[in-house]
Design a protein around this motif. Sequence first.
Motif, PDB file in Angstrom:
ATOM      1  N   ALA A 169     106.933  24.959 -41.495  1.00  0.00           N
ATOM      2  CA  ALA A 169     107.917  24.692 -42.415  1.00  0.00           C
ATOM      3  C   ALA A 169     109.235  24.352 -41.829  1.00  0.00           C
ATOM      4  N   VAL A 170     109.884  23.103 -42.501  1.00  0.00           N
ATOM      5  CA  VAL A 170     111.019  22.773 -42.017  1.00  0.00           C
ATOM      6  C   VAL A 170     112.196  23.230 -42.681  1.00  0.00           C
ATOM      7  N   LEU A 171     112.952  24.318 -41.947  1.00  0.00           N
ATOM      8  CA  LEU A 171     113.865  25.128 -42.631  1.00  0.00           C
ATOM      9  C   LEU A 171     115.246  24.986 -42.318  1.00  0.00           C
ATOM     10  N   ARG A 172     116.051  24.809 -43.336  1.00  0.00           N
ATOM     11  CA  ARG A 172     117.421  24.628 -43.206  1.00  0.00           C
ATOM     12  C   ARG A 172     118.152  26.146 -43.212  1.00  0.00           C
ATOM     13  N   THR A 173     118.426  26.440 -41.991  1.00  0.00           N
ATOM     14  CA  THR A 173     119.119  27.944 -41.704  1.00  0.00           C
ATOM     15  C   THR A 173     120.789  27.807 -42.102  1.00  0.00           C
ATOM     16  N   ARG A 174     121.290  26.598 -42.526  1.00  0.00           N
ATOM     17  CA  ARG A 174     122.794  26.487 -42.590  1.00  0.00           C
ATOM     18  C   ARG A 174     122.925  25.096 -43.370  1.00  0.00           C
ATOM     19  N   THR A 175     123.540  25.245 -44.553  1.00  0.00           N
ATOM     20  CA  THR A 175     123.805  24.287 -45.420  1.00  0.00           C
ATOM     21  C   THR A 175     124.516  22.934 -44.528  1.00  0.00           C
ATOM     22  N   GLN A 176     123.882  21.928 -44.973  1.00  0.00           N
ATOM     23  CA  GLN A 176     124.229  20.747 -44.309  1.00  0.00           C
ATOM     24  C   GLN A 176     124.209  20.553 -42.636  1.00  0.00           C
ATOM     25  N   LYS A 187      99.907  37.495 -36.321  1.00  0.00           N
ATOM     26  CA  LYS A 187     100.033  38.396 -37.318  1.00  0.00           C
ATOM     27  C   LYS A 187     101.250  38.323 -38.377  1.00  0.00           C
ATOM     28  N   ILE A 188     101.414  37.013 -39.019  1.00  0.00           N
ATOM     29  CA  ILE A 188     102.575  36.819 -39.829  1.00  0.00           C
ATOM     30  C   ILE A 188     102.213  35.620 -40.702  1.00  0.00           C
ATOM     31  N   GLY A 189     102.299  35.651 -41.870  1.00  0.00           N
ATOM     32  CA  GLY A 189     102.161  34.639 -42.884  1.00  0.00           C
ATOM     33  C   GLY A 189     103.381  33.541 -42.684  1.00  0.00           C
ATOM     34  N   LEU A 190     103.144  32.178 -43.357  1.00  0.00           N
ATOM     35  CA  LEU A 190     104.258  31.385 -42.961  1.00  0.00           C
ATOM     36  C   LEU A 190     105.440  31.943 -44.049  1.00  0.00           C
ATOM     37  N   GLU A 191     105.316  32.375 -45.074  1.00  0.00           N
ATOM     38  CA  GLU A 191     106.275  32.747 -46.080  1.00  0.00           C
ATOM     39  C   GLU A 191     107.209  33.947 -45.673  1.00  0.00           C
ATOM     40  N   THR A 192     106.533  34.707 -45.006  1.00  0.00           N
ATOM     41  CA  THR A 192     107.166  35.798 -44.206  1.00  0.00           C
ATOM     42  C   THR A 192     108.012  35.521 -43.310  1.00  0.00           C
ATOM     43  N   ALA A 193     107.499  34.554 -42.364  1.00  0.00           N
ATOM     44  CA  ALA A 193     107.757  34.096 -41.309  1.00  0.00           C
ATOM     45  C   ALA A 193     109.223  33.406 -41.651  1.00  0.00           C
ATOM     46  N   ILE A 194     109.403  32.598 -42.540  1.00  0.00           N
ATOM     47  CA  ILE A 194     110.505  31.968 -42.941  1.00  0.00           C
ATOM     48  C   ILE A 194     111.620  33.042 -43.482  1.00  0.00           C
ATOM     49  N   ALA A 195     111.069  34.110 -44.285  1.00  0.00           N
ATOM     50  CA  ALA A 195     112.049  35.006 -44.695  1.00  0.00           C
ATOM     51  C   ALA A 195     112.808  35.583 -43.301  1.00  0.00           C
ATOM     52  N   TYR A 196     111.998  36.333 -42.427  1.00  0.00           N
ATOM     53  CA  TYR A 196     112.503  36.963 -41.227  1.00  0.00           C
ATOM     54  C   TYR A 196     113.424  35.752 -40.307  1.00  0.00           C
ATOM     55  N   VAL A 197     112.998  34.566 -40.361  1.00  0.00           N
ATOM     56  CA  VAL A 197     113.862  33.574 -39.696  1.00  0.00           C
ATOM     57  C   VAL A 197     115.194  33.540 -40.230  1.00  0.00           C
ATOM     58  N   LEU A 198     115.241  33.610 -41.733  1.00  0.00           N
ATOM     59  CA  LEU A 198     116.578  33.528 -42.420  1.00  0.00           C
ATOM     60  C   LEU A 198     117.356  34.959 -42.360  1.00  0.00           C
TER      61      LEU A 198
END
Length: 223
Positions: A169-176, A187-198
């Motif tokens: 996933a290409v994830l925006r962790t900060r606006t702009q 041992k982790i799914g992509l959606e869960t990984a995104i949530a933890y990164v955020l």
Amino acid sequence: MKIPTRLSWPTSIEEARLIQEQWRDRVITSDCLPEIHWVAGVDLGFEDGGKTTRAAVAVLSFPDLKLVETAIAICPTIFPYVPGFLSFREAPPILKALRQLTTTPDLILCDGQGLAHPRRFGLACHLGTLLNCPTIGVAKSRFIGTHNEPAPKRGSWTPLKDGEEIIGAVLRTRTQVKPLYVSIGHKIGLETAIAYVLDCTPQYRLPETTRLADRLASNRIQS
DNA sequence: GCGACAG
DNA sequence: ATCTTGTCGC
């Protein structure tokens, strides 16, 4: 955490490729995590023009993200940087640093790709399978794959694809701000990984874990 | 053959 | 990754 000691390490790219192809099937791509109390970030720095590698680990409590423990390992650099084979250069020093920890991390955020790799076995996958620990690949730039630009707001993301396959996933962790490349390590799914990164990125572009480890690895202690 | 290429 | 100061933009 059990950390392997006697690993047979490749001395050539050809051997390294065989290990990637042999280990790729061990990667678990769905959630298989405990309750998360400790999150670790790992990163490397180089000294002596690259002759020496300095690995750093920072363990933070979760979800409050307070620094709990750090470790540093210094070793001679044994493997060159070759795109697609980063883990063979970075994993040994990281394992050495992890061995010094008293705390056992429940989740490790790695500085590089996981599944978003030509053979689906980037650094995060390699570390995760070696340690049997949940890992996430968090890279600052694209390695492989194509994607649309995520919306400008923090939390927006678009799939990173290799053909029809979603590899991250290409994830925006900060606006702009320029997005990060998140992919499954182990041992982790992509959606869960995104949530933890955020969850680990409350303020800056990079997760707090990565920022702390990065600072230690480059020998900058303050600020 | 040429360009791209995690850190 | 690393070599490196000030500077532009939100």
